[in-house]
Design an enzyme around this catalytic site. Structure first.
Site, PDB file in Angstrom:
ATOM      1  N   GLU A   1      43.455  40.499  35.323  1.00 31.55           N
ATOM      2  CA  GLU A   1      43.388  39.762  36.588  1.00 31.55           C
ATOM      3  C   GLU A   1      42.273  40.290  37.484  1.00 31.55           C
ATOM      4  O   GLU A   1      42.015  41.490  37.547  1.00 31.55           O
ATOM      5  CB  GLU A   1      44.736  39.901  37.308  1.00 31.55           C
ATOM      6  CG  GLU A   1      44.856  39.152  38.609  1.00 31.55           C
ATOM      7  CD  GLU A   1      46.248  39.324  39.214  1.00 31.55           C
ATOM      8  OE1 GLU A   1      46.334  39.381  40.452  1.00 31.55           O
ATOM      9  OE2 GLU A   1      47.231  39.425  38.460  1.00 31.55           O
TER      10      GLU A   1
ATOM     11  N   GLU B   1      41.699  38.173  48.061  1.00 32.18           N
ATOM     12  CA  GLU B   1      42.826  37.810  48.914  1.00 32.18           C
ATOM     13  C   GLU B   1      42.439  37.975  50.377  1.00 32.18           C
ATOM     14  O   GLU B   1      41.777  38.949  50.750  1.00 32.18           O
ATOM     15  CB  GLU B   1      44.039  38.684  48.609  1.00 32.18           C
ATOM     16  CG  GLU B   1      44.638  38.436  47.227  1.00 32.18           C
ATOM     17  CD  GLU B   1      45.848  39.309  46.980  1.00 32.18           C
ATOM     18  OE1 GLU B   1      46.953  38.753  46.850  1.00 32.18           O
ATOM     19  OE2 GLU B   1      45.702  40.539  46.920  1.00 32.18           O
TER      20      GLU B   1
END
Length: 368
Positions: A123, A127
């Site tokens: 991943e 954010e």
């Protein structure tokens, strides 16, 4: 808003908690199963302009909620508790570059995210937390490993909830690099990720979404990481995405795991064009004028002659029908006139004879 500096130690410790509650999941982990399907490759570079068109259902899948589209692009909106609109690409890239032009959602506890995710939970993240208007977070995981909490880095940025910024990730087998508005803000070498064991290295899809990390139903650490509890009454809270440019550094039809190691060396590339590449490179339908311009002179003459002959035939057919109808009308008119004249003559005779004392025979229509 809680001052960022006072939150930084806590955010650093808790940052890896965030996405486990949102977009990070897999339907089949190839490091644990040998029957996982192959991943459809992108195999090219493509710009998805979300201000002029919606996402194609053959290319993107809406995995949660509803995504609307307007002048500012795709709109990911939290209106109420439980909302977490998310789209996920149906294509994968095996090393490449992803560029997202995004305006983060406002709202304490609201998390705007750009996620690259593989089937075995490698991943790479961007954010942005709604209660923080000064920083954006980059993060990464390898094989879903959350044994340490020191991978997140927060980067200064101006007005992420009021302005669009370009968040780019460039990913090769040697290094990961994060960019904000074209400026490199972080570089991670392969060996820096636990000797490569935690380095993202398997084919990834692209996920875009927004979710409430500050929902009161989440655990207290997640709520703290997100900046506090989300007040839905102050919403709605919307993340906007204008465009997404994706480059797959590999070329092929599909990516398949050759074994359960999860290493980049184990990935097998099926040659050919993927179904996604075929869709994206398919030429748009030609307009009537474009189709005409592509015809040869001979074809144009033939079509013109056929059209002309058809028009002449239709004109002749109309003329025959018109004159035929006219003759029929004239005949009917003549019959009607003759009948009228007969009726008139009989009426005049009746009046004359009745005046002289005769009697009308209705059956023979004569005076007796």
């Amino acid at each position: 808003m809680v001052p960022f500096k006072s939150l930084f130690p806590t955010i650093t410790l808790l940052s890896t908690i965030s996405l486990t509650f949102a977009q990070t999941w897999t339907s089949c982990d190839p490091t644990k199963r040998a029957d996982c399907p192959a991943d459809t490759a992108l195999g090219l570079t493509h710009l998805f302009n979300l201000t002029s068109s919606t996402t194609d259902d053959d290319i993107w899948n809406t995995t949660a909620g509803t995504v609307n589209y307007g002048d500012d692009g795709a709109e990911f909106t939290i209106n109420a508790k439980g909302d977490a609109p998310t789209i996920q690409s149906k294509f994968y890239l095996f090393f490449g570059e992803v560029e997202v032009h995004l305006r983060a959602a406002t709202g304490v506890g609201v998390v705007s995210s750009v996620v690259l995710e593989s089937d075995d939970l490698d991943e790479v993240d961007w954010e942005l937390v709604g209660g923080n208007d000064t920083h954006a977070e980059s993060n990464y995981f390898g094989k879903g490993n959350t044994s340490s909490y020191d991978r997140a880095v927060w980067h200064p940025i101006k007005n992420p909830q009021a302005e669009f910024h370009n968040y780019t990730t460039r990913w090769t087998k040697e290094k990961l690099e994060w960019f904000i508005d074209g400026e490199s803000v972080r570089v991670l070498g392969f060996g820096e990720a636990n000797g490569g064991k935690n380095y993202p290295q398997t084919p990834m899809n692209v996920r875009l979404g927004v979710w409430a990390g500050g929902d009161e139903g989440n655990d207290k650490d997640t709520i703290k990481w997100a900046g506090g509890e989300t007040d839905y009454d102050k919403g709605p809270y919307t993340m906007f995405v204008k465009r997404v440019r994706v480059t797959d550094f590999s070329r092929g039809k599909e990516y398949r795991y050759g074994d359960t190691s999860g290493s980049w060396e184990s990935i097998e590339i099926e040659p050919g064009n993927s179904t996604i590449a075929d869709i994206l490179t398919r030429p748009p339908p030609l307009s009537p004028s474009q189709r005409w311009n592509k015809l040869s002179p001979g074809a144009k003459i033939g079509i013109g002659s056929a059209v002309g002959a058809t028009c002449v035939g239709l004109i002749l057919l109309f003329a025959v029908y018109f004159f035929g109808q006219r003759r029929a009308g004239m005949k009917e008119r003549a019959i009607a006139d003759a009948g009228y004249e007969k009726e008139t003559a009989e009426l005049m005779a009746y009046r004359a004879d009745m005046g002289s004392g005769g009697r009308w025979n209705a059956q023979s229509r004569t005076v007796i």
